[in-house]
Design an enzyme around this catalytic site. Structure first.
Site, PDB file in Angstrom:
ATOM      1  N   HIS A   1      -0.435   6.161   0.738  1.00  0.00           N
ATOM      2  CA  HIS A   1       0.557   7.069   0.156  1.00  0.00           C
ATOM      3  C   HIS A   1      -0.045   8.385  -0.333  1.00  0.00           C
ATOM      4  O   HIS A   1       0.687   9.285  -0.726  1.00  0.00           O
ATOM      5  CB  HIS A   1       1.322   6.381  -0.978  1.00  0.00           C
ATOM      6  CG  HIS A   1       0.539   6.185  -2.238  1.00  0.00           C
ATOM      7  ND1 HIS A   1       0.736   6.954  -3.363  1.00  0.00           N
ATOM      8  CD2 HIS A   1      -0.428   5.299  -2.563  1.00  0.00           C
ATOM      9  CE1 HIS A   1      -0.077   6.551  -4.316  1.00  0.00           C
ATOM     10  NE2 HIS A   1      -0.795   5.554  -3.860  1.00  0.00           N
TER      11      HIS A   1
ATOM     12  N   GLY B   1      -5.363   1.529  -2.355  1.00  0.00           N
ATOM     13  CA  GLY B   1      -6.686   1.894  -2.817  1.00  0.00           C
ATOM     14  C   GLY B   1      -7.255   0.967  -3.865  1.00  0.00           C
ATOM     15  O   GLY B   1      -8.455   0.652  -3.851  1.00  0.00           O
TER      16      GLY B   1
ATOM     17  N   THR C   1       0.075 -12.212   4.538  1.00  0.00           N
ATOM     18  CA  THR C   1       0.544 -11.748   5.836  1.00  0.00           C
ATOM     19  C   THR C   1       0.340 -10.249   5.971  1.00  0.00           C
ATOM     20  O   THR C   1       0.666  -9.482   5.070  1.00  0.00           O
ATOM     21  CB  THR C   1       2.035 -12.086   6.010  1.00  0.00           C
ATOM     22  OG1 THR C   1       2.207 -13.502   5.871  1.00  0.00           O
ATOM     23  CG2 THR C   1       2.541 -11.639   7.363  1.00  0.00           C
TER      24      THR C   1
ATOM     25  N   GLN D   1      -8.886   9.853  -2.890  1.00  0.00           N
ATOM     26  CA  GLN D   1      -8.449  11.244  -3.046  1.00  0.00           C
ATOM     27  C   GLN D   1      -9.018  12.157  -1.968  1.00  0.00           C
ATOM     28  O   GLN D   1      -8.655  13.333  -1.884  1.00  0.00           O
ATOM     29  CB  GLN D   1      -8.847  11.769  -4.428  1.00  0.00           C
ATOM     30  CG  GLN D   1      -8.010  12.899  -4.961  1.00  0.00           C
ATOM     31  CD  GLN D   1      -6.548  12.552  -5.104  1.00  0.00           C
ATOM     32  OE1 GLN D   1      -5.695  13.157  -4.464  1.00  0.00           O
ATOM     33  NE2 GLN D   1      -6.234  11.566  -5.941  1.00  0.00           N
TER      34      GLN D   1
ATOM     35  N   SER E   1      -6.065   5.071   0.576  1.00  0.00           N
ATOM     36  CA  SER E   1      -4.721   4.604   0.247  1.00  0.00           C
ATOM     37  C   SER E   1      -3.681   5.411   1.016  1.00  0.00           C
ATOM     38  O   SER E   1      -3.696   6.644   0.985  1.00  0.00           O
ATOM     39  CB  SER E   1      -4.471   4.734  -1.256  1.00  0.00           C
ATOM     40  OG  SER E   1      -3.217   4.223  -1.618  1.00  0.00           O
TER      41      SER E   1
ATOM     42  N   CYS F   1      -2.519   6.254 -12.811  1.00  0.00           N
ATOM     43  CA  CYS F   1      -2.823   4.930 -13.352  1.00  0.00           C
ATOM     44  C   CYS F   1      -3.323   5.004 -14.791  1.00  0.00           C
ATOM     45  O   CYS F   1      -3.585   3.988 -15.417  1.00  0.00           O
ATOM     46  CB  CYS F   1      -3.885   4.241 -12.492  1.00  0.00           C
ATOM     47  SG  CYS F   1      -3.318   3.868 -10.823  1.00  0.00           S
TER      48      CYS F   1
END
Length: 389
Positions: free
Chosen positions: A199, A69, A235, A177, A197, A320
């Protein structure tokens, strides 16, 4: 340990994990390689792009795979700045954006952009009228998160989109979220870029998506980059992308059922505080699995540590930001400041959350809420952990 921090990260789905291993061991070619093994990887990559586009109800040409994200937010914002529809250097965003957007805005200010930060109303939403009032002739970009990651309120993205289109302003939305927790197809149709994102919805860490509407004439940040049409270098993580795609499909297909289940769990949890109106604040949320709250006169970090001691993993805000010992930006955005702002805690449910677990946590927090105010003994228990709070 009972886990109540799904808004920070979720465990990898078992089927997604198995697919990751299979892809990494059997289809390990570089998707840019021209031999047959590379072509296999390319085919799988493009199939994943098509499947993700179906979930968003957008064109596959607009799907770009990233590391998560934070990178998606950076790339989406930079793409729009390279494709602005008119001259200007003014940007509008929210006070309570995730740090991956907030810190980009601070970086852009150093580059000469002017940024207006909008607060929330008392319900945790940005008023469309406030966006309109902040809009100027030189406004080129608006970046507003779809779902607040601390209290779970949804922002009026469709209405803001209409305002942006009227004023030739591009729109980015952080949907990290949101995806897998609430429908976002209408949001994807309304914005110019959005981010998710892996996860957050049981996909692997290190995977994400930046959607950039194909009509946006963005320019690569690094000329000559081959991967992902030049949006990002590096990559491509084909095994991670395939696992994320499977997790995304499962999250969307089971969304209605899971939202209903989480709504029941939310009621079980909040019922523990029915008669504690003067001691607890629970903020309204449009995501049933996310609860932002305060135990009055109890510092959030102390509550989190007490929960951890009793076997409950909760948080004091976005992962974060919690290490900064600073009040939640969301609390500041709704006008909660000082000591009260540091009382904030976040509870989030997920697939493995049971009604029994929720009942146990609610019971424990209700007991904590009725204890006397934090005193020096509490501080001594945790030493320097609470220092500075």
């Amino acid at each position: 340990m009972k886990y109540f921090d799904y808004a920070a990260s979720s465990p990898l789905d078992q089927e997604a994990a198995e697919l990751y291993v299979k892809a990494a061991t059997e289809y390990y070619g570089n998707s840019q390689s021209l031999h047959d093994i590379g072509y296999q990887a390319t085919t799988l990559l493009e199939n994943a792009r098509t499947e993700i586009a179906k979930l968003f109800a957008v064109e596959a040409d607009g799907i770009f795979f990233t590391s998560g994200g934070s990178e998606s937010n950076l790339l989406g914002i930079r793409a729009l700045l390279s494709a602005k529809l008119k001259e200007g250097r003014h940007i509008i965003t929210g006070i309570a954006e995730h740090d991956s957007v907030y810190l980009v805005m601070k970086m852009l200010e150093k580059e000469g952009y002017e940024v207006t930060y909008l607060p929330f109303n008392s319900e945790g939403r940005i008023e469309v009228a406030a966006v309109e009032e902040a809009m100027r002739d030189d406004t080129i970009l608006v970046s507003i998160q779809h779902t607040n990651p601390e209290i779970g309120t949804l922002q009026p993205i469709k209405e803001i989109s209409s305002l942006c289109k009227k004023n030739q302003v591009l729109l980015h939305s952080d949907c990290v979220q949101s995806f897998g927790k609430t429908p976002i197809q209408e949001i994807a149709a309304a914005v110019d870029t959005l981010s998710i994102s892996g996860h957050k919805f049981y996909g692997p860490k290190g995977t994400g998506i930046a959607y950039v509407n194909p009509r946006v004439a963005w320019r690569p940040q690094i000329e000559g980059v081959a991967h992902e049409k030049g949006l990002r270098a590096g990559t491509v993580n084909v095994p991670g992308i395939l696992a994320m795609t499977l997790a995304a499909q499962k999250a969307v297909s089971g969304l209605d059922e899971e939202m209903n289940r989480l709504s029941i769990l939310r009621d079980v949890f909040t019922n523990h505080f029915t008669f504690l109106g003067n001691e607890v604040t629970i903020y309204p949320s449009q995501l049933p699995g996310l609860i932002g709250m305060r135990l009055h006169d109890h510092e959030g970090q102390w509550v989190m540590l007490e929960c951890n001691r009793r076997g409950f993993a909760i948080s004091t805000g976005t992962a974060c930001h919690i290490g900064l010992l600073a009040p939640s930006k969301t609390m500041a955005a709704i006008g909660v400041t000082g000591k009260a702002a540091k009382e904030f805690i976040r509870i989030s449910f997920g697939r493995q959350t049971t009604e029994e677990d929720v009942h146990s946590l609610g019971e424990f927090l209700a007991e904590l809420a009725q204890q006397p105010e934090i005193n020096e003994l509490h501080r001594l228990r945790y030493g320097t952990i609470l220092k500075g709070s």
